[in-house]
Write a protein that holds these residues in place. Structure first.
Motif, PDB file in Angstrom:
ATOM      1  N   ALA A 351       0.861  -1.199   0.000  1.00 22.17           N
ATOM      2  CA  ALA A 351       0.000   0.000   0.000  1.00 22.17           C
ATOM      3  C   ALA A 351       0.889   1.237   0.000  1.00 22.17           C
ATOM      4  O   ALA A 351       2.043   1.193   0.430  1.00 22.17           O
ATOM      5  CB  ALA A 351      -0.902   0.006   1.223  1.00 22.17           C
ATOM      6  N   GLU A 352       0.337   2.358  -0.507  1.00 20.88           N
ATOM      7  CA  GLU A 352       1.081   3.616  -0.423  1.00 20.88           C
ATOM      8  C   GLU A 352       0.770   4.279   0.920  1.00 20.88           C
ATOM      9  O   GLU A 352       0.071   5.294   0.992  1.00 20.88           O
ATOM     10  CB  GLU A 352       0.742   4.553  -1.580  1.00 20.88           C
ATOM     11  N   GLN A 353       1.308   3.691   1.965  1.00 19.55           N
ATOM     12  CA  GLN A 353       1.125   4.254   3.295  1.00 19.55           C
ATOM     13  C   GLN A 353       1.888   5.570   3.441  1.00 19.55           C
ATOM     14  O   GLN A 353       1.440   6.474   4.129  1.00 19.55           O
ATOM     15  CB  GLN A 353       1.597   3.242   4.355  1.00 19.55           C
ATOM     16  N   PHE A 354       3.007   5.681   2.742  1.00 21.71           N
ATOM     17  CA  PHE A 354       3.839   6.882   2.864  1.00 21.71           C
ATOM     18  C   PHE A 354       4.039   7.520   1.493  1.00 21.71           C
ATOM     19  O   PHE A 354       4.412   6.844   0.534  1.00 21.71           O
ATOM     20  CB  PHE A 354       5.189   6.544   3.489  1.00 21.71           C
ATOM     21  N   ARG A 355       3.790   8.819   1.441  1.00 23.96           N
ATOM     22  CA  ARG A 355       4.009   9.580   0.207  1.00 23.96           C
ATOM     23  C   ARG A 355       5.011  10.681   0.505  1.00 23.96           C
ATOM     24  O   ARG A 355       4.798  11.509   1.399  1.00 23.96           O
ATOM     25  CB  ARG A 355       2.696  10.180  -0.302  1.00 23.96           C
ATOM     26  N   ILE A 356       6.095  10.671  -0.229  1.00 26.92           N
ATOM     27  CA  ILE A 356       7.156  11.664  -0.011  1.00 26.92           C
ATOM     28  C   ILE A 356       6.810  12.921  -0.799  1.00 26.92           C
ATOM     29  O   ILE A 356       6.647  12.875  -2.027  1.00 26.92           O
ATOM     30  CB  ILE A 356       8.517  11.107  -0.458  1.00 26.92           C
ATOM     31  N   ILE A 357       6.696  14.046  -0.102  1.00 25.00           N
ATOM     32  CA  ILE A 357       6.341  15.302  -0.766  1.00 25.00           C
ATOM     33  C   ILE A 357       7.568  16.150  -1.097  1.00 25.00           C
ATOM     34  O   ILE A 357       7.444  17.178  -1.761  1.00 25.00           O
ATOM     35  CB  ILE A 357       5.329  16.125   0.067  1.00 25.00           C
ATOM     36  N   THR A 358       8.721  15.728  -0.649  1.00 22.14           N
ATOM     37  CA  THR A 358       9.971  16.400  -1.006  1.00 22.14           C
ATOM     38  C   THR A 358      10.344  16.010  -2.430  1.00 22.14           C
ATOM     39  O   THR A 358      10.190  14.842  -2.812  1.00 22.14           O
ATOM     40  CB  THR A 358      11.093  15.982  -0.048  1.00 22.14           C
ATOM     41  N   PRO A 359      10.831  16.959  -3.240  1.00 17.49           N
ATOM     42  CA  PRO A 359      11.147  16.623  -4.627  1.00 17.49           C
ATOM     43  C   PRO A 359      12.110  15.442  -4.747  1.00 17.49           C
ATOM     44  O   PRO A 359      13.064  15.317  -3.968  1.00 17.49           O
ATOM     45  CB  PRO A 359      11.790  17.911  -5.162  1.00 17.49           C
ATOM     46  N   GLU A 360      11.859  14.588  -5.719  1.00 20.64           N
ATOM     47  CA  GLU A 360      12.723  13.428  -5.934  1.00 20.64           C
ATOM     48  C   GLU A 360      14.054  13.819  -6.548  1.00 20.64           C
ATOM     49  O   GLU A 360      15.085  13.193  -6.288  1.00 20.64           O
ATOM     50  CB  GLU A 360      12.009  12.409  -6.819  1.00 20.64           C
ATOM     51  N   ASN A 361      14.059  14.878  -7.363  1.00 26.85           N
ATOM     52  CA  ASN A 361      15.291  15.334  -8.005  1.00 26.85           C
ATOM     53  C   ASN A 361      16.218  15.953  -6.950  1.00 26.85           C
ATOM     54  O   ASN A 361      15.836  16.911  -6.282  1.00 26.85           O
ATOM     55  CB  ASN A 361      14.967  16.361  -9.089  1.00 26.85           C
ATOM     56  N   PRO A 362      17.434  15.421  -6.788  1.00 27.97           N
ATOM     57  CA  PRO A 362      18.338  15.937  -5.743  1.00 27.97           C
ATOM     58  C   PRO A 362      18.621  17.430  -5.834  1.00 27.97           C
ATOM     59  O   PRO A 362      18.855  18.075  -4.811  1.00 27.97           O
ATOM     60  CB  PRO A 362      19.620  15.122  -5.958  1.00 27.97           C
ATOM     61  N   LYS A 363      18.584  18.000  -7.030  1.00 32.95           N
ATOM     62  CA  LYS A 363      18.887  19.426  -7.160  1.00 32.95           C
ATOM     63  C   LYS A 363      17.805  20.298  -6.545  1.00 32.95           C
ATOM     64  O   LYS A 363      18.013  21.497  -6.335  1.00 32.95           O
ATOM     65  CB  LYS A 363      19.098  19.804  -8.626  1.00 32.95           C
ATOM     66  N   ASP A 364      16.667  19.697  -6.237  1.00 33.07           N
ATOM     67  CA  ASP A 364      15.540  20.440  -5.685  1.00 33.07           C
ATOM     68  C   ASP A 364      15.298  20.153  -4.200  1.00 33.07           C
ATOM     69  O   ASP A 364      14.246  20.506  -3.663  1.00 33.07           O
ATOM     70  CB  ASP A 364      14.260  20.128  -6.467  1.00 33.07           C
ATOM     71  N   ARG A 365      16.248  19.502  -3.562  1.00 34.12           N
ATOM     72  CA  ARG A 365      16.073  19.197  -2.140  1.00 34.12           C
ATOM     73  C   ARG A 365      17.408  19.252  -1.421  1.00 34.12           C
ATOM     74  O   ARG A 365      18.481  19.218  -2.047  1.00 34.12           O
ATOM     75  CB  ARG A 365      15.450  17.808  -1.954  1.00 34.12           C
ATOM     76  N   GLY A 366      17.326  19.317  -0.079  1.00 36.24           N
ATOM     77  CA  GLY A 366      18.510  19.220   0.746  1.00 36.24           C
ATOM     78  C   GLY A 366      18.539  17.883   1.448  1.00 36.24           C
ATOM     79  O   GLY A 366      18.268  16.836   0.850  1.00 36.24           O
ATOM     80  N   ALA A 367      18.816  17.911   2.765  1.00 40.60           N
ATOM     81  CA  ALA A 367      18.993  16.673   3.518  1.00 40.60           C
ATOM     82  C   ALA A 367      17.687  16.113   4.074  1.00 40.60           C
ATOM     83  O   ALA A 367      17.698  15.052   4.683  1.00 40.60           O
ATOM     84  CB  ALA A 367      19.974  16.908   4.668  1.00 40.60           C
ATOM     85  N   GLN A 368      16.602  16.816   3.888  1.00 44.51           N
ATOM     86  CA  GLN A 368      15.335  16.436   4.534  1.00 44.51           C
ATOM     87  C   GLN A 368      14.369  15.791   3.556  1.00 44.51           C
ATOM     88  O   GLN A 368      14.210  16.261   2.430  1.00 44.51           O
ATOM     89  CB  GLN A 368      14.689  17.686   5.126  1.00 44.51           C
ATOM     90  N   LEU A 369      13.711  14.710   4.005  1.00 50.46           N
ATOM     91  CA  LEU A 369      12.556  14.175   3.294  1.00 50.46           C
ATOM     92  C   LEU A 369      11.328  14.331   4.177  1.00 50.46           C
ATOM     93  O   LEU A 369      11.349  13.967   5.360  1.00 50.46           O
ATOM     94  CB  LEU A 369      12.741  12.701   2.949  1.00 50.46           C
ATOM     95  N   SER A 370      10.268  14.889   3.620  1.00 49.10           N
ATOM     96  CA  SER A 370       9.000  15.048   4.329  1.00 49.10           C
ATOM     97  C   SER A 370       8.026  14.003   3.805  1.00 49.10           C
ATOM     98  O   SER A 370       7.804  13.900   2.597  1.00 49.10           O
ATOM     99  CB  SER A 370       8.434  16.455   4.103  1.00 49.10           C
ATOM    100  N   ILE A 371       7.449  13.245   4.723  1.00 48.76           N
ATOM    101  CA  ILE A 371       6.686  12.060   4.367  1.00 48.76           C
ATOM    102  C   ILE A 371       5.277  12.163   4.944  1.00 48.76           C
ATOM    103  O   ILE A 371       5.104  12.316   6.158  1.00 48.76           O
ATOM    104  CB  ILE A 371       7.384  10.792   4.909  1.00 48.76           C
ATOM    105  N   ILE A 372       4.280  12.093   4.087  1.00 41.96           N
ATOM    106  CA  ILE A 372       2.892  12.089   4.541  1.00 41.96           C
ATOM    107  C   ILE A 372       2.460  10.652   4.800  1.00 41.96           C
ATOM    108  O   ILE A 372       2.622   9.773   3.951  1.00 41.96           O
ATOM    109  CB  ILE A 372       1.970  12.737   3.496  1.00 41.96           C
ATOM    110  N   ALA A 373       1.929  10.432   5.983  1.00 40.41           N
ATOM    111  CA  ALA A 373       1.401   9.120   6.329  1.00 40.41           C
ATOM    112  C   ALA A 373      -0.085   9.076   5.992  1.00 40.41           C
ATOM    113  O   ALA A 373      -0.849   9.943   6.423  1.00 40.41           O
ATOM    114  CB  ALA A 373       1.605   8.842   7.819  1.00 40.41           C
TER     115      ALA A 373
END
Length: 428
Positions: A351-373
């Motif tokens: 199931a898609e219990q977790f959806r990552i809202i932080t951009p997948e492309n590394p150039k668009d993110r830093g060290a953090q991933l934000s995850i919606i449960a």
């Protein structure tokens, strides 16, 4: 990199990690004798082991020298900030004269807006990210009111498109173009605290200035996290805290950047203080404020020696690590592995219990991933903490996980995935 969801792969990556020894320089929190896997450096960085030593050294200076410590000893307090400036500059891509350690983040934002938000005629509006961290929202609202305007009439917020979680650069630039004749200031966070999106600072700066506006950045979640080039990008001003990715301790001293192109602009307002006065004439105690050259001229109160000592301790670690280039490479690998591991957990749960809202492309993110449960988010987060994985919870349903390249490992990421799966199976 072809990631694998097993402990052997994670340990192999750690063994080949050129930065692995830096982990030993930090203290990890523990509960009932077991260390946490610490993934909350985006909120408060870990304590360097050397922090107590450098603080003790300054306490000893205070004890032995008292007031003479301002001018005597190996590190006279009067000029202590200058050593920090040389170490801060590479963190944000600046010249040492363009940066200064002082105050705390929101205090500095106010001081800089006094200088760089000067509404005149039709140019009174401010463009900012929708859903910015509340401190920025409140600071900007109060500055607008200070100038006699109502926030709803002057502040323009840019939100993601319907059904999307992050902002598109073209939408930000389009909004700037739409209001180009009314803009006084463009002020964004370098990285959005909630989604972890790293904005295209170069393009936004260029667009804002082409529209005739001043452009500033709050780098609370960017400084020490991603490589920024404030001078080369022509950014007008910026400010940041140092207690997140730069490990200076809770409420640690903050920093400012003012581009050198503004150094000789006498039309800029500022709220002045004695410590920002021309250094070689400061003790003449004369009337009429004459600012010290560079960013130092925005100082108000005297050097905060103890917080500076803690910041200095961490900056020396960055220097030994080669500043941000090798750290950025590892950060991209760690977040990439975490992205992979979260998706592996979804597969295990079917199931898609977790959806990552932080951009997948590394150039668009830093060290953090934000995850919606999708379900039971807070219960799952509490389960992680109970099982010694410490991240960060944000209402209404986001878990923020931030692997820091100075002290987190690939094994941390793998074990986090195993713990998350265990908690989900017990919770859902």
């Amino acid at each position: 990199m072809n990631f694998k969801n097993n402990l052997a792969f994670a340990r192999e990556q750690d063994e080949n990690d050129a930065l692995k020894e830096f982990r030993k320089q930090f203290l990890f929190p523990n509960h009932k004798g077991k260390e946490f896997i610490y993934l909350c450096g985006n909120s408060l960085g870990l304590q360097p082991k050397v922090a107590s030593e450098v603080l003790k050294r300054q306490l000893t200076n205070w004890a032995n020298l008292a007031v003479e410590g301002w001018f005597d000893g190996e590190e006279p307090w009067m000029f202590y900030h200058k050593e920090l400036k040389a170490l801060m500059a590479p963190i944000v891509g600046a010249f040492p004269a363009e940066v200064c350690p002082m105050n705390t983040l929101t205090v500095n934002l106010h001081l800089l807006m006094v200088s760089f938000y000067q509404p005149k005629g039709k140019r009174v509006k401010i463009i900012m990210e929708g859903g910015a961290f509340p401190s920025d929202q409140y600071a900007i609202e109060s500055q607008v009111r200070f100038h006699g305007y109502q926030p709803d009439d002057v502040i323009i917020e840019v939100f993601p498109r319907a059904g999307e979680d992050t902002l598109r650069t073209e939408d930000i630039i389009a909004k700037i173009s739409e209001h180009r004749d009314e803009l006084a200031l463009v002020l964004f966070g370098g990285i959005n605290y909630y989604t972890g999106q790293w904005y295209d600072m170069k393009q936004i700066t260029q667009a804002g200035q082409a529209a005739g506006a001043i452009v500033g950045w709050d780098l609370a979640h960017a400084a020490g996290n991603v490589p920024v080039k404030l001078h080369d990008w022509g950014v007008d001003f910026a400010c940041w805290c140092s207690y997140k990715y730069q490990n200076s301790g809770p409420g640690g001293i903050a920093g400012i950047f003012v581009h050198e192109k503004h150094f000789n602009d006498r039309t800029l307002n500022r709220f002045a203080g004695w410590w920002g006065y021309q250094e070689d004439k400061r003790f003449k105690m004369e009337k009429g404020f004459i600012p010290e050259a560079g960013a130092d001229g925005w100082q108000v109160s005297c050097t905060q020696v103890m917080p500076m000592a803690l910041y200095h301790a961490s900056l020396k670690i960055f220097e030994n690590a080669g500043f941000l280039s090798p750290l950025r490479d590892k950060s991209i690998a760690l977040t990439g592995y975490l992205y992979f591991i979260i998706n592996e957990v979804n597969k295990e749960l079917n199931a898609e219990q977790f959806r990552i809202i932080t951009p997948e492309n590394p150039k668009d993110r830093g060290a953090q991933l934000s995850i919606i449960a999708a379900k039971n988010g807070k219960e799952i987060f509490d389960g992680l903490v109970a099982n010694h994985v410490l991240g960060d919870w944000r209402e209404p349903n986001v878990i923020r996980l931030s692997p820091i390249p100075l002290y987190n490992s690939f094994e941390d990421i793998y074990l986090t995935g195993q713990t998350l799966l265990k908690v989900c199976k017990a919770t859902l």
